[in-house]
Design an enzyme around this catalytic site. Structure first.
Site, PDB file in Angstrom:
ATOM      1  N   SER A 598       0.823  -1.201   0.000  1.00 58.49           N
ATOM      2  CA  SER A 598       0.000   0.000   0.000  1.00 58.49           C
ATOM      3  C   SER A 598       0.862   1.258   0.000  1.00 58.49           C
ATOM      4  CB  SER A 598      -0.937  -0.055   1.208  1.00 58.49           C
ATOM      5  OG  SER A 598      -2.012   0.824   1.053  1.00 58.49           O
ATOM      6  N   ASP A 684      -9.749  -2.863  -6.496  1.00 63.12           N
ATOM      7  CA  ASP A 684      -9.210  -2.048  -5.408  1.00 63.12           C
ATOM      8  C   ASP A 684      -9.809  -0.645  -5.471  1.00 63.12           C
ATOM      9  OD1 ASP A 684      -7.633  -0.703  -3.520  1.00 63.12           O
ATOM     10  OD2 ASP A 684      -5.881  -1.927  -3.997  1.00 63.12           O
ATOM     11  N   HIS A 730      -8.435  -4.352  -1.143  1.00 75.69           N
ATOM     12  CA  HIS A 730      -7.261  -3.740  -0.534  1.00 75.69           C
ATOM     13  C   HIS A 730      -7.115  -4.099   0.950  1.00 75.69           C
ATOM     14  CE1 HIS A 730      -4.082  -0.689  -0.783  1.00 75.69           C
ATOM     15  NE2 HIS A 730      -4.378  -0.399   0.457  1.00 75.69           N
TER      16      HIS A 730
END
Length: 741
Positions: A598, A684, A730
């Site tokens: 991330s 995502d 995510h």
């Protein structure tokens, strides 16, 4: 604690955000926006006619369903740019083809690793257990998607199944949150699919044959204010701004109670430990506002504790008509040492001479809760990280981290003393267990590290000591050595590093090294137990965790020193950490890999551009690698909130230039790059897939351009691989999905 306001404090001024850690997604604020804060809208429950349309009892809705509320503005869908859409599809198709061609090369290796991980997972899963929730004589717990009820005195062998996720028609979902009404007549649970960010709340009426009382889609948080009164927040486009109240009495109704009108703020709910108040918490990245609902009078309008003040975050607990306020407000030097017969809490006032204030515990009467009435109870030392906080009837416990060492501060409200307890040196992570009963005499929690499975401990308030719980023994690696180092960054700041390696390993400079980094949102590196980390240790790898600025490992100032116009400090820290590891004999560049997920992809990708010779490979998971273009697109769900972490390039030319100076995508150039493996997700909602696709294409082209220009013998051509997962999101992954990754 699940309150976002508390999470801000615990994560170093961070709440859920767009490019955050995979398991803890945050929201942020916007200090540079021209739009000023708007006052929240409170609706009086007795007069409001606004209702929330829900599904009929017994019906199940998909997790992505969202039913709009009267008076709620629904943003119009942005028209698709056909050329961008075609480019996205073309890039995706190209990468999928490349993945299909190259993945068979690793088939044998994949098979061996998968078998080993399954073996380790089976060992440790069989000996782990989910949290237990005790209400009087009843104990509730969840195992494998089933909710169980047991009697405290009978043991769990006689537990009965109340219902299962499959019974509710959610075979592909997992239980995210459980809340039981005070009289135990109702249970509210949230179910979430790993392919969606939104959860569905199901309210079950308990009894001999539990039945579905209500289904509410797109719910983020929920709490019982009374036996038959549930408050909940709704989520849309990764935002929570509305609070509803629904009742289950003879006159059933649902009404809107609170609306947050400032887009920078995220709303969630929390009940104080003694259940006297339900708190409505509205938080930006740096500012909080809390409203109280008196659980004895749940239909009355919420009361404001303290109006939002820029830069002040606070979280509320309650005890004996006093509000206990965990906050960043006030000057640290106001704190005075607490002296007792058993313990002296020494304060070095020089340690507080910092431009950033530290977290502290304060109190004020419920009847006069404004900050002018807040009185200091206890303050944390500088560079101390508050990991968690739990309130009990006569004590409270603070779970703290300082220079990598974990410890407890136990504050007694009876003796007015503070006891500090150092925890085992191997421990890197806390996990506090649920304690629904306010008057309990014991606090239970678990400790773990990347290579140590969770071990249960208890602190007894009566005995005033720490107890290691006797549990079924599992094989634990005993030959793993933990080392803590300090690397000197470019500006002389000392940056902590935690290193794990096998004690039996010889010639450590020849061993492969896996370096981990994050450095954003005030969130610590994830150092919880993972089977793959243990497997690597057993196979001779060295694991290093670099606690760079931008994260929260050393308190609030550590985050501030690594965000916005300080983001490059995190890059300097990472560079210094890797160089120190090599200097002291942990591996060497040609055996070093860098891992990030991330927002950690920003620093990892930046290092890949500035110092590619320091590493041989880089592994990224859903990485944020196109900071500049993303922060220029205000139509994305969370871009405005993100400006407080990265800056606002649209309104400030200095931020435009600064972000461009480190953005991984913007700084790719023909040079000798390490090999790169990236995992991304088609659905995502936090990190746009298009940015990752363009990054991979540009990086691969630069690497090939460099190779074509140099005819040196044995020229290094890196593998640059992207695996785009059709499933998963995510924030959450099942064990099976994680194993496949």
């Amino acid at each position: 604690m699940c309150c976002t306001g508390l999470r801000n404090l615990l994560q170093g001024l961070s709440v859920s955000a767009k490019y955050s850690s995979k398991h803890n997604p945050p929201q942020t604020g916007c200090p540079f926006s021209k739009i000023g804060p708007k006052k929240p809208h409170i609706l009086r429950c007795s007069k409001s006619t606004c209702t929330h349309r829900t599904a009929p009892p017994g019906s199940i809705l998909p997790c992505r369903f969202f039913s709009c509320k009267e008076g709620t503005k629904v943003p119009s869908k942005r028209k698709q740019n056909t050329s961008i859409d075609l480019l996205h599809k073309s890039l995706l198709k190209s990468e999928q083809k490349n993945w299909n061609n190259i993945s068979p090369t690793y088939k044998a290796m994949t098979k061996r690793i998968k078998e080993k991980l399954e073996e380790l997972h089976n060992i440790y899963t069989l000996n782990s257990r989910s949290p237990r929730m005790r209400f009087g004589e009843n104990v509730y717990f969840e195992e494998n998607g089933c909710i169980f009820l047991a009697k405290a005195d009978d043991g769990e062998g006689n537990a009965k199944i109340l219902f299962s996720v499959e019974d509710l028609g959610f075979s592909d979902a997992f239980i995210q949150r459980i809340r039981i009404s005070p009289d135990q007549r109702y249970m509210a649970i949230s179910l979430k699919s790993e392919n969606s960010e939104e959860a569905t709340c199901i309210i079950m009426k308990l009894g001999n044959l539990p039945v579905v009382e209500k289904v509410i889609p797109s719910v983020f948080s929920f709490e019982w204010a009374a036996n038959d009164v549930l408050y909940y927040t709704t989520q849309k486009n990764l935002k929570c701004q509305n609070v509803f109240m629904t009742t289950f009495s003879y006159q059933k109704f649902t009404k809107l109670v609170y609306t947050e009108q400032d887009a920078r703020f995220f709303v969630d709910l929390y009940c104080t430990k003694d259940r006297h108040f339900l708190t409505i918490n509205s938080n930006s990245k740096t500012t909080s506002e809390v409203w109280l609902v008196d659980c004895r009078h749940p239909f009355e309008s919420p009361a404001l504790v303290q109006a939002r003040t820029t830069g002040v975050i606070y979280h509320i607990e309650h005890r004996k008509e006093q509000l206990y306020i965990l906050t960043t407000y006030g000057e640290p030097a106001e704190y005075k040492a607490i002296l007792t017969d058993n313990y002296i809490h020494r304060i070095n006032l020089d340690a507080y001479c910092s431009s950033y204030r530290n977290s502290k515990l304060m109190k004020a009467p419920v009847a006069s809760s404004g900050k002018e009435n807040w009185q200091l109870v206890h303050a944390l030392e500088r560079k101390t990280k508050l990991v968690d906080f739990e309130m009990f009837s006569d004590d409270c416990i603070m779970f703290l981290k300082n220079a990598g060492q974990l410890y407890l501060n136990v504050i007694s409200f009876i003796s007015h003393s503070v006891q500090s307890i150092k925890l085992p040196t191997w421990a890197c992570e806390f996990e506090l267990e649920s304690h629904p009963e306010h008057s309990t005499s014991t606090c239970y929690f678990q400790l773990s590290s990347p290579v140590h499975p969770p071990k249960r401990f208890a602190y007894s308030f009566k005995e005033n000591n720490l107890i290691e719980q006797a549990v079924q023994e599992v094989p634990i690696i005993t030959n793993c050595h933990t080392t803590r180092l300090l690397a000197k960054s470019k500006d002389e700041t000392l940056v902590p590093i935690t290193v794990f390696h096998n004690k039996n390993s010889k010639e450590l400079h020849r061993r492969p090294l896996l370096v981990h980094v994050y450095g954003a949102y005030g969130i610590d590196l994830n150092m919880s137990f993972k089977e793959e980390k243990l497997m690597l240790i057993e196979e001779g790898w060295i694991l290093a965790y670099c606690h760079v600025r931008g994260g929260g490992e050393q308190g609030l100032s550590w985050h501030r020193d690594g965000c916005q116009h300080n983001k490059l400090k995190g890059l300097h820290d990472l560079r210094a950490c890797i160089r120190l590891l090599h200097q002291v004999g942990f591996s060497q560049p040609k055996h070093t890999a860098l891992a990030a997920a991330s927002a950690g992809g920003v620093l990892a990708g930046a290092l890949c551009n500035t110092d590619p010779a320091l590493i041989r490979a880089m592994v990224l998971q859903a990485p944020f690698v196109d900071v500049l273009n993303t922060m220029m697109k205000t139509h994305l769900p969370l871009t405005i909130e993100e400006q407080e972490e990265w800056g606002n390039p649209l309104e400030d030319e200095k931020y435009m230039k600064y972000i461009k100076s480190y953005c991984p995508y913007q700084n790719i150039k023909p040079q000798c790059y390490p090999s790169v493996f990236i995992t991304a997700y088609e659905n995502d909602e936090r990190v746009p897939l298009t940015g990752i696709l363009q990054y991979v294409q540009k990086l691969r082209k630069a690497a090939l351009d460099h190779a074509s220009r140099t005819s040196k013998k044995g020229n290094w051509i890196p593998n640059i691989i992207l695996d785009v997962q059709a499933n998963g999101s995510h924030c959450d992954s099942s064990w099976e999905h994680s194993l496949n990754e």
